[in-house]
Write an enzyme that holds these catalytic residues in place. Structure first.
Site, short mmCIF file in Angstrom:
data_model
loop_
_atom_site.label_atom_id
_atom_site.label_comp_id
_atom_site.label_asym_id
_atom_site.label_seq_id
_atom_site.Cartn_x
_atom_site.Cartn_y
_atom_site.Cartn_z
N TYR A 106 -35.72 -19.22 53.58
CA TYR A 106 -35.67 -20.68 53.78
C TYR A 106 -35.59 -21.00 55.27
CZ TYR A 106 -35.22 -21.31 48.77
OH TYR A 106 -35.46 -21.32 47.42
N ARG A 120 -31.93 -26.84 55.01
CA ARG A 120 -31.74 -27.58 53.74
C ARG A 120 -32.94 -28.46 53.44
NH1 ARG A 120 -25.87 -29.06 51.87
NH2 ARG A 120 -24.90 -27.06 52.27
N CYS A 137 -44.41 -22.45 46.78
CA CYS A 137 -42.99 -22.47 47.12
C CYS A 137 -42.24 -21.26 46.55
CB CYS A 137 -42.34 -23.78 46.67
SG CYS A 137 -42.54 -24.12 44.91
#
Length: 165
Positions: A106, A120, A137
């Site tokens: 991430y 985030r 994703c």
């Protein structure tokens, strides 16, 4: 009034449904047979007012079948249309550049999207991605290698990652 087209095909994981715009761009897709699982993710400004079911969506259906059969790059040239804020759109574009078999964390996804501190927000872009598979994703994992969350379930994400390795 816009008419979108929808089709569901069987895959080794589960049924896969795609919703496309009149010009063939993918608006939404995922491992479900229920189009109602997909439409809420589509921006209201892009959401078709009516849907016509088709057995085959041409290049999109061909790409879905080819990808699941092992041609991992079959999805690369399929057009996708999503709307969100500037960062979301950059994050979705960055996902399309992550190669099969080379998952990123991430944090790396945030960096690729141009905002290294926005980890985030990068995760949120994955969660809000309507065009799953075509905007891959599933190629974003947690630091340390754990798969992380996925709208279509952990088993589907693990299958996809293994399929691409």
């Amino acid at each position: 009034m816009t008419t979108g087209h929808v089709s569901t095909v069987d895959t080794p994981i589960s049924p896969f449904t795609a919703v496309v715009a009149p010009d063939g761009a993918v608006l939404a897709s995922g491992w479900t047979a229920d189009v109602d699982d997909l439409l809420p993710q589509v921006s209201p400004s892009l959401r078709p007012t009516t849907l016509a079911h088709r057995r085959d969506l041409g290049a999109v259906t061909k790409a879905v079948r080819a990808y699941h059969a092992g041609e991992l790059d079959a999805i690369v040239d399929i057009p996708v249309r999503q709307r969100g804020g500037a960062f979301l759109e950059r994050a979705w574009e960055a996902l399309r550049a992550v190669p099969a078999g080379k998952p990123v964390s991430y944090a790396e996804h945030a960096l690729l999207a141009g905002r290294p501190a926005a980890v985030r927000a990068a995760a949120s872009a994955c969660a809000r991605n309507a065009a799953t598979l075509f905007v891959p994703c599933h190629r974003v994992i947690r630091t340390g290698g754990a798969p992380g969350n996925f709208r279509w379930g952990a088993d589907v994400k693990r299958w996809l990652l293994a399929h691409e390795s």
